[in-house]
Design a protein around this motif. Structure first.
Motif, PDB file in Angstrom:
ATOM      1  N   GLU A   1      11.389  27.011  33.465  1.00 11.59           N
ATOM      2  CA  GLU A   1      11.564  26.680  34.883  1.00 11.59           C
ATOM      3  C   GLU A   1      11.066  25.272  35.190  1.00 11.59           C
ATOM      4  O   GLU A   1      11.703  24.525  35.942  1.00 11.59           O
ATOM      5  N   GLU A   2       9.924  24.887  34.623  1.00 13.70           N
ATOM      6  CA  GLU A   2       9.360  23.563  34.885  1.00 13.70           C
ATOM      7  C   GLU A   2      10.270  22.466  34.350  1.00 13.70           C
ATOM      8  O   GLU A   2      10.502  21.451  35.017  1.00 13.70           O
ATOM      9  N   ILE A   3      10.786  22.633  33.151  1.00 13.61           N
ATOM     10  CA  ILE A   3      11.682  21.640  32.548  1.00 13.61           C
ATOM     11  C   ILE A   3      12.947  21.491  33.383  1.00 13.61           C
ATOM     12  O   ILE A   3      13.461  20.389  33.579  1.00 13.61           O
ATOM     13  N   GLY A   4      13.432  22.608  33.900  1.00 11.54           N
ATOM     14  CA  GLY A   4      14.662  22.592  34.676  1.00 11.54           C
ATOM     15  C   GLY A   4      14.557  21.858  35.993  1.00 11.54           C
ATOM     16  O   GLY A   4      15.580  21.466  36.569  1.00 11.54           O
ATOM     17  N   ARG A   5      13.344  21.617  36.468  1.00 12.78           N
ATOM     18  CA  ARG A   5      13.174  20.943  37.761  1.00 12.78           C
ATOM     19  C   ARG A   5      13.588  19.483  37.711  1.00 12.78           C
ATOM     20  O   ARG A   5      13.786  18.856  38.756  1.00 12.78           O
ATOM     21  N   LEU A   6      13.717  18.910  36.521  1.00 10.80           N
ATOM     22  CA  LEU A   6      14.158  17.519  36.381  1.00 10.80           C
ATOM     23  C   LEU A   6      15.601  17.438  35.887  1.00 10.80           C
ATOM     24  O   LEU A   6      16.052  16.374  35.454  1.00 10.80           O
ATOM     25  N   LEU A   7      16.324  18.561  35.958  1.00  8.32           N
ATOM     26  CA  LEU A   7      17.711  18.619  35.512  1.00  8.32           C
ATOM     27  C   LEU A   7      18.618  18.987  36.681  1.00  8.32           C
ATOM     28  O   LEU A   7      18.136  19.454  37.718  1.00  8.32           O
TER      29      LEU A   7
ATOM     30  N   GLY B   1      22.166  24.564  38.995  1.00  9.76           N
ATOM     31  CA  GLY B   1      23.309  25.392  38.661  1.00  9.76           C
ATOM     32  C   GLY B   1      23.628  25.463  37.189  1.00  9.76           C
ATOM     33  O   GLY B   1      24.803  25.365  36.799  1.00  9.76           O
ATOM     34  N   GLY B   2      22.598  25.644  36.357  1.00  9.14           N
ATOM     35  CA  GLY B   2      22.835  25.739  34.925  1.00  9.14           C
ATOM     36  C   GLY B   2      21.744  26.530  34.235  1.00  9.14           C
ATOM     37  O   GLY B   2      20.809  27.019  34.872  1.00  9.14           O
ATOM     38  N   ARG B   3      21.871  26.668  32.924  1.00  5.37           N
ATOM     39  CA  ARG B   3      20.877  27.376  32.128  1.00  5.37           C
ATOM     40  C   ARG B   3      20.292  26.441  31.084  1.00  5.37           C
ATOM     41  O   ARG B   3      20.988  25.550  30.584  1.00  5.37           O
ATOM     42  N   LEU B   4      19.039  26.660  30.750  1.00  6.21           N
ATOM     43  CA  LEU B   4      18.342  25.843  29.774  1.00  6.21           C
ATOM     44  C   LEU B   4      18.124  26.655  28.508  1.00  6.21           C
ATOM     45  O   LEU B   4      17.565  27.749  28.556  1.00  6.21           O
ATOM     46  N   VAL B   5      18.576  26.108  27.388  1.00  2.00           N
ATOM     47  CA  VAL B   5      18.461  26.769  26.094  1.00  2.00           C
ATOM     48  C   VAL B   5      17.512  25.951  25.223  1.00  2.00           C
ATOM     49  O   VAL B   5      17.763  24.762  24.969  1.00  2.00           O
ATOM     50  N   PHE B   6      16.418  26.554  24.763  1.00  2.00           N
ATOM     51  CA  PHE B   6      15.491  25.835  23.892  1.00  2.00           C
ATOM     52  C   PHE B   6      16.095  25.682  22.500  1.00  2.00           C
ATOM     53  O   PHE B   6      16.765  26.582  21.985  1.00  2.00           O
TER      54      PHE B   6
ATOM     55  N   ALA C   1       4.090  28.155  22.016  1.00  2.00           N
ATOM     56  CA  ALA C   1       3.207  26.988  22.114  1.00  2.00           C
ATOM     57  C   ALA C   1       4.011  25.717  22.337  1.00  2.00           C
ATOM     58  O   ALA C   1       3.682  24.899  23.215  1.00  2.00           O
ATOM     59  N   LEU C   2       5.064  25.525  21.543  1.00  2.00           N
ATOM     60  CA  LEU C   2       5.881  24.323  21.699  1.00  2.00           C
ATOM     61  C   LEU C   2       6.573  24.307  23.056  1.00  2.00           C
ATOM     62  O   LEU C   2       6.636  23.266  23.723  1.00  2.00           O
ATOM     63  N   CYS C   3       7.083  25.451  23.480  1.00  2.00           N
ATOM     64  CA  CYS C   3       7.734  25.524  24.787  1.00  2.00           C
ATOM     65  C   CYS C   3       6.751  25.213  25.910  1.00  2.00           C
ATOM     66  O   CYS C   3       7.076  24.477  26.853  1.00  2.00           O
ATOM     67  N   ALA C   4       5.536  25.761  25.804  1.00  2.00           N
ATOM     68  CA  ALA C   4       4.528  25.516  26.835  1.00  2.00           C
ATOM     69  C   ALA C   4       4.148  24.044  26.886  1.00  2.00           C
ATOM     70  O   ALA C   4       3.995  23.462  27.973  1.00  2.00           O
ATOM     71  N   GLY C   5       3.989  23.423  25.718  1.00  2.00           N
ATOM     72  CA  GLY C   5       3.675  21.996  25.692  1.00  2.00           C
ATOM     73  C   GLY C   5       4.780  21.168  26.309  1.00  2.00           C
ATOM     74  O   GLY C   5       4.522  20.206  27.044  1.00  2.00           O
ATOM     75  N   PHE C   6       6.024  21.551  26.037  1.00  2.00           N
ATOM     76  CA  PHE C   6       7.186  20.890  26.627  1.00  2.00           C
ATOM     77  C   PHE C   6       7.151  21.039  28.146  1.00  2.00           C
ATOM     78  O   PHE C   6       7.376  20.079  28.897  1.00  2.00           O
ATOM     79  N   GLY C   7       6.853  22.243  28.608  1.00  2.00           N
ATOM     80  CA  GLY C   7       6.829  22.492  30.045  1.00  2.00           C
ATOM     81  C   GLY C   7       5.777  21.679  30.767  1.00  2.00           C
ATOM     82  O   GLY C   7       6.030  21.114  31.839  1.00  2.00           O
TER      83      GLY C   7
END
Length: 364
Positions: free
Chosen positions: A50-56, A59-64, A229-235
């Motif tokens: 959700e956090e990463i998506g705030r800069l995108l 109306g879409g989905r985010l796939v890691f 862990a990697l996802c959280a760091g990205f977020g």
């Protein structure tokens, strides 16, 4: 050591490290497991998503993914069949992928750029037609820092009935990503996050085929066990890019103006105005960039893309601008950002200028 290679990778934000540590040490459950510990890990992944998506775009989905290279491959290879149009100065993750598809029979067009590094829009209008299914362009060029007219290219793609993929690796969090993009590839380690994780944003209604098959994770588009862990760091890194956007912008702009002054005797490669100020690609006639890199061992800078370092070939980006092999080999990239100090840039410029003068390099 003075670090001036922010386009290759950025220092990990302390806040991102602190978010990752407990997930590496204690909260080790598989986020795809149904038990309580698994659900807790999955919740961390969703907070980051959700956090990463705030800069995108909306109306879409985010796939890691494992990084931007995988994200770009999924988007390019999974897009509908048809012609592909991209730009001659794209990253190897795009150029090598479309070349592989060309060898399998796909029609591929590489659009030329001007001496400023900006795409030739007249050529784009001619080549983006009804036979094309995908147009791919990076937002900010990783080697020369120019900002491409992504929105205009996306409009051309849509008029032709094609999808538009934006490589926003260098631009995410630094330059607005146009809402008209259909797919966007990003990477954590270019925004002070960890290496080994990236993402592909896909607009609702856009259907692409998966590149990796397996357990059906990541909405069936990218199978494989995620690292919470990697996802959280990205977020956390994405959140900081949003919260510190103005502070970072002012800091980098000030450093960019200082660098243009400190390297006044050098020639800037690429547009002087349509560019990200934290990336300066500079050249001097008669300079051997490889020798300069070897001599200035206490400064981390580059001769171009880190992915092509050591190849011995002149940069394809600089050659696309019309530079000779000699001019390309006499070019260096200086990149800076959030954690760069003014004094560091001043000391580095002094050392680089002295080393260039010792070689006999003169302004190009």
């Amino acid at each position: 050591m003075i670090y001036l290679d922010y386009q290759a990778t950025t220092p990990l934000a302390p806040e991102a490290y602190e978010a990752m540590a407990p997930l590496l040490r204690d909260q080790f459950a598989n986020p795809h497991s149904a038990h309580r510990l698994g659900r807790a890990a999955a919740a961390q992944v969703e907070v980051a998503r959700e956090e990463i998506g705030r800069l995108l775009p909306g109306g879409g989905r985010l796939v890691f993914t494992s990084g931007a290279t995988e994200a770009l491959n999924i988007a390019i290879q999974g897009a509908p069949l048809g012609g592909i149009v991209t730009v001659a100065t794209e990253h190897a993750a795009v150029l090598d992928t479309v070349e592989a598809l060309r060898r399998r029979g796909r029609a591929v067009t590489l659009l030329p750029v001007g001496t400023d590094g900006l795409v030739d829009m007249e050529a784009a209008a001619r080549h983006i037609d009804s036979t094309v299914s995908l147009v791919v362009t990076m937002l900010i060029n990783n080697e020369i820092g120019v900002v491409q007219p992504v929105a205009a290219l996306a409009d051309l793609a849509h008029r032709a009935g094609a999808l538009f993929l934006c490589d926003a690796v260098q631009g995410y969090g630094r330059e607005p990503i146009p809402e008209s993009c259909d797919m966007v590839a990003i990477s954590a380690h270019k925004i002070h996050g960890p290496k080994g994780v990236g993402a592909l944003w896909v607009r609702d209604g856009v259907a692409i085929e998966p590149l990796i098959h397996g357990g059906g994770q990541e909405q069936g588009l990218r199978s494989g066990t995620l690292s919470p862990a990697l996802c959280a760091g990205f977020g956390v890194a994405a959140r900081l890019m949003r919260e510190r956007a103005e502070e970072d912008r002012v800091h980098v702009a000030a450093l960019g103006a200082l660098a243009r002054h400190l390297f006044a005797g050098w020639t800037l490669n690429g547009s002087a105005t349509q560019r990200y100020p934290g990336n300066l690609n500079l050249r001097k006639e008669g300079l051997d960039g490889a020798r300069l890199l070897s001599y200035c061992r206490n400064i981390a800078f580059s001769l171009g893309s880190a992915c092509a370092s050591g190849s011995g070939r002149p940069s394809h980006v600089l050659r696309a601008l019309g530079l000779s092999d000699s001019q390309a080999r006499g070019s260096v990239r200086v990149g800076f950002g959030r954690y760069t100090q003014r004094e560091e840039l001043e000391r580095a410029a002094e050392a680089l200028n002295e080393a260039a003068a010792a070689q006999g390099g003169v302004a190009g």
